[in-house]
Design an enzyme around this catalytic site. Sequence first.
Site, PDB file in Angstrom:
ATOM      1  N   PHE A 120       2.179   8.682  -1.365  1.00  0.00           N
ATOM      2  CA  PHE A 120       1.512   7.386  -1.217  1.00  0.00           C
ATOM      3  C   PHE A 120       0.003   7.526  -1.415  1.00  0.00           C
ATOM      4  CE2 PHE A 120       5.161   7.419   1.823  1.00  0.00           C
ATOM      5  CZ  PHE A 120       6.005   6.688   1.004  1.00  0.00           C
ATOM      6  N   TRP A 139       0.837  -1.203   0.000  1.00  0.00           N
ATOM      7  CA  TRP A 139       0.000   0.000   0.000  1.00  0.00           C
ATOM      8  C   TRP A 139       0.872   1.254   0.000  1.00  0.00           C
ATOM      9  CZ3 TRP A 139      -0.414   4.046   3.562  1.00  0.00           C
ATOM     10  CH2 TRP A 139      -1.497   4.911   3.385  1.00  0.00           C
ATOM     11  N   HIS A 140       2.006   1.184   0.704  1.00  0.00           N
ATOM     12  CA  HIS A 140       2.864   2.366   0.808  1.00  0.00           C
ATOM     13  C   HIS A 140       3.598   2.672  -0.490  1.00  0.00           C
ATOM     14  CE1 HIS A 140       2.280   1.991   5.179  1.00  0.00           C
ATOM     15  NE2 HIS A 140       2.646   3.248   5.227  1.00  0.00           N
ATOM     16  N   GLY A 141       3.840   1.675  -1.309  1.00  0.00           N
ATOM     17  CA  GLY A 141       4.547   1.962  -2.545  1.00  0.00           C
ATOM     18  C   GLY A 141       4.741   0.734  -3.406  1.00  0.00           C
TER      19      GLY A 141
END
Length: 487
Positions: free
Chosen positions: A487, A338-340
């Site tokens: 993000f 989800w963060h990257g």
Amino acid sequence: MFELSKIIDQFRYHADAPLLFSSGFFLFFFLVFFFGYQNLLTRQRLRMVWVTAFSLFFYYKCAGLYWILLVAGAVIDFYLARLISKTESKFQKKWLLVGSLVLNFGMLGYFKYTNFLIEIWNNFTAGQLAPMDIFLPVGISFFTFQSMSYTIDVYRGELKPLDKLLDYAFFVTFFPQMVAGPIVRASVFLPQIHRTPFVSEADLGRGVFLFCSGLFKKVVVSDYLSLNFVDRVFDDPTKYTGLENLIGIYGYALQIYCDFSGYSDMAIGIALLIGFSFPINFDSPYQSKSVTEFWRRWHISLSTWLRDYLYIPLGGNRKGKWKTYRNLLITMLLGGLWHGAATRFIIWGGLHGLALAVEKFFKENIKLPAGKYQNWLGWFWTFHFVCFCWIFFRAKDLATVRAILSQIFTAFHPEIFVEFLRGYSGVAFWILVGFVLHFCPRRWEIFSENWVSRLPILGKAALLFAFILLVMQAKSSEVQPFIYFQF
């Protein structure tokens, strides 16, 4: 005419200058918004239109024409949730929910993961697919998660769908937390939109305090460390000794905390000033004595979202020990993704997932003695594990991770510490100040909030104005975007 064109230009979107809480334009424009808001307190519909219009303008200034994407997603999810509620067939309900999830994950997947999938395809097939030129809309990870939580809660029967599209648009686009959190659940937010906003003396004091402290953490501490040391180390770690690389890691740990918690503080503070109460998003996470405790204190709105909408649906801890460990690992791997869209983020999430599983195993199977020594050891392990994981989070690629670790283990050179203090006295000072403030007892923060609350209105205004002037003088020459805008 020239001056007028410059003023008009301030209202246009500029990709290299998104609208930030820490920018002078936002502070000025918020005053204009606040004046109109105060005059509409008892006129609910007009007030909601005013806030929604300002929120859409705010997002336009952050992401350009992608505000249309935000509106389109909100309209579709609003009507899908209503259909889910009205449909009696469980089968149809499920497919309507799937449609909403496909829409949100599809939008998220296209913008965040298309080029990552192309890279994987090229690596496994020796292909030559060129990466696509895709702009990542600011805040897409946050407002999609917020919208999904609403639809899922309606599907579960935990929430009644809204009757009016304006109410839902108000919820999804609410500007304080739209682009970088906190991720506010519909069950927390929606009950507040129909009551006449009331800001108590305590709320006003806490709002001013949170905005000032958040602005200080972001503009003074985080931006200074980023521009004057941390970015330099992570851009080329081989130019620095292992000691400087280690200090750069500690500096980044403080930088990302001050940046992200600073934004959350400002968002919660601004919301309080206009009569909305949000839960705390950070709770001194580096004071944690275990990784499990760290995730109860760090980005609380995301960690609880992952728990309620991913970990528990996977089975949580209800289907045996080994499946519990598996669920923890899957949840954190997806949290990392989800963060990257990069292998290093997956590694970062996987490391945290393994740590959570190992801690749970030890807690269930091995009784460790309690005491101050064990608490200190738990803190020491947790802090340095989290800092180690931040290397993967911040480094631009895995080669940079290897270079940093190589410098630390093969070229440490502790003898240059005094020279470092002389050459980077400002960096050392703000790292010290940042960590000292972070580890201050909670009662000090409560005392400061109460002191601000007891000030008269003019005193609060004077404090806020003086603090903004002070921060503007201390800030870097250019406004630095918030880290989580990526993000």
